[in-house]
Write a protein that holds these residues in place. Sequence first.
Motif, short mmCIF file in Angstrom:
data_model
loop_
_atom_site.label_atom_id
_atom_site.label_comp_id
_atom_site.label_asym_id
_atom_site.label_seq_id
_atom_site.Cartn_x
_atom_site.Cartn_y
_atom_site.Cartn_z
N VAL A 14 0.85 -0.94 -0.19
CA VAL A 14 0.09 0.13 -0.03
C VAL A 14 0.73 1.22 -0.01
O VAL A 14 1.39 1.58 1.03
N ASP A 15 0.83 1.89 -1.22
CA ASP A 15 1.71 3.02 -1.31
C ASP A 15 0.86 4.49 -1.51
O ASP A 15 -0.17 4.10 -2.11
N VAL A 16 1.60 5.54 -1.55
CA VAL A 16 0.75 6.76 -1.76
C VAL A 16 1.73 7.45 -2.71
O VAL A 16 2.96 7.39 -2.87
N LEU A 17 1.02 8.43 -3.61
CA LEU A 17 1.90 9.37 -4.14
C LEU A 17 1.68 10.88 -3.51
O LEU A 17 0.59 11.13 -3.54
N ASN A 18 2.87 11.27 -2.70
CA ASN A 18 2.81 12.50 -2.22
C ASN A 18 2.55 13.81 -2.83
O ASN A 18 2.41 13.80 -4.24
N VAL A 53 4.84 5.85 6.13
CA VAL A 53 6.18 6.51 6.28
C VAL A 53 6.15 8.00 6.81
O VAL A 53 6.64 8.16 8.02
N ASP A 54 5.13 8.82 6.26
CA ASP A 54 5.30 10.28 6.61
C ASP A 54 4.31 10.69 7.58
O ASP A 54 4.27 11.54 8.49
N VAL A 55 3.02 9.80 7.52
CA VAL A 55 1.84 10.37 8.25
C VAL A 55 1.23 9.00 8.93
O VAL A 55 1.16 8.24 8.21
N PRO A 56 0.92 8.96 10.27
CA PRO A 56 0.33 7.74 10.75
C PRO A 56 -0.95 7.29 10.06
O PRO A 56 -1.78 8.08 9.61
N VAL A 57 -0.99 5.76 10.01
CA VAL A 57 -2.51 5.32 9.66
C VAL A 57 -3.41 5.23 10.67
O VAL A 57 -2.94 4.57 11.50
N GLU A 58 -4.45 5.35 10.19
CA GLU A 58 -5.68 5.20 11.17
C GLU A 58 -6.30 3.89 10.80
O GLU A 58 -6.69 3.61 9.54
N LYS A 59 -6.66 3.04 11.74
CA LYS A 59 -7.07 1.71 11.47
C LYS A 59 -8.74 2.05 11.38
O LYS A 59 -9.13 2.68 12.56
N LEU A 60 -9.43 1.16 10.84
CA LEU A 60 -11.00 1.36 10.58
C LEU A 60 -11.48 0.02 11.11
O LEU A 60 -11.31 -1.02 10.06
#
Length: 378
Positions: free
Chosen positions: A319-323, A333-340
């Motif tokens: 799971v990757d993002v384009l910043n 990596v850069d921002v915490p992930v919120e679990k749902l």
Amino acid sequence: MSPTSIRMALVVVNLLHLLLFSVALVRSDRSTMPLRSFKISGNVTYDCIDIDKQPGLDHPLLKNHKIQMKPSVSIHEIKNQTQINKTYKEKIKCPYGTVPIVRRTNEFITNAQLLADKYFHPLSPDSSGTHIAGIKQHGGPYHGISARFNAYKLDIGEDQASYSQMYIGNGYYGEFNFISAGLMTNPSIFGDSRLWSYGYWKGKYAKGCYNTVCPGFVQVSNVVPIVKPFDLKPGEQAALEWSIARDKQTGNWWIIQTGKPNAYIGYWPKELFHLMYDGASMVGVGGVSQALKSGFSPPMGNGKFPKRGILTSALFSNVDVLNSMYEKRRINVDVPVEKLLDSVNCYGIRIGNRVKFWTTPLGYFFNYGGPGGTSCGV
């Protein structure tokens, strides 16, 4: 001139008129009739429509839209489309200059449009009977999200839905734009209990739509349609490697398949959205279940709670993002992930911590899913 000669001359003139009229009809039909059709999986037919005349371009916001054949900046390196067609055997292979559009019945169109307003997304208000097991991240601006994920053949009722989605969106003062794509079982839309790939968008004027049911999505690949059924046995899985990515130069939002076959599937033009001109403020992935009339929540993922072992339940990986700089980064990596997870009685999620599974890099990954049931809550 004798009467016989006159009659013969009139016959020739009439034949010429008929011939000219027939030619005119053929030319007219060629502009609207499919060049070729493919019937797959019994009741599903794809028509190869001229790319410039596909129904997606009929949207009033796209009157002057110029089709983009591939992303202007290489978001993901994939093989040339010509190489794809030579190396991959696919049920659908439309001639160049045409694109596969699934043939739609009036019932299919009506059902899809009615259910479009009820499509669940974490940016929207809570939806009764809807449950989610996944992760999301706020921040941005984000220009894309990508993942590998799977979904399974499940026992889904007529008034239920279960799907695995990736999404990207933005909200502002009660309005929101978003794009979602993935794998879905939804008999109310598709008319069967098969697993289908899908794409969904909601943009200006709170309008939204599935796939190519109504104008908006521009299909580009002549091999990989955005919507496709998977004929699976109970418990079998289908897997996708997809990205939703904003083109740096045009602002169009692309669906890119980096699994087999590689393909630039198509895109939602920037004109459809008024809150995502510069990117999105939220991204996420996960499983969703919807119980409508019956109140009984359907299974999600492979119908099992996540346990130890990567293959025990459904999986999202890489799971990757384009910043904001169009850099591809692991989502955590850069921002915490919120679990749902809103229904621990019926579903679960287990965040992974391995770097590789055998020789396959997993990146950021998690398992999700569960059996559903009557104790899931509202």
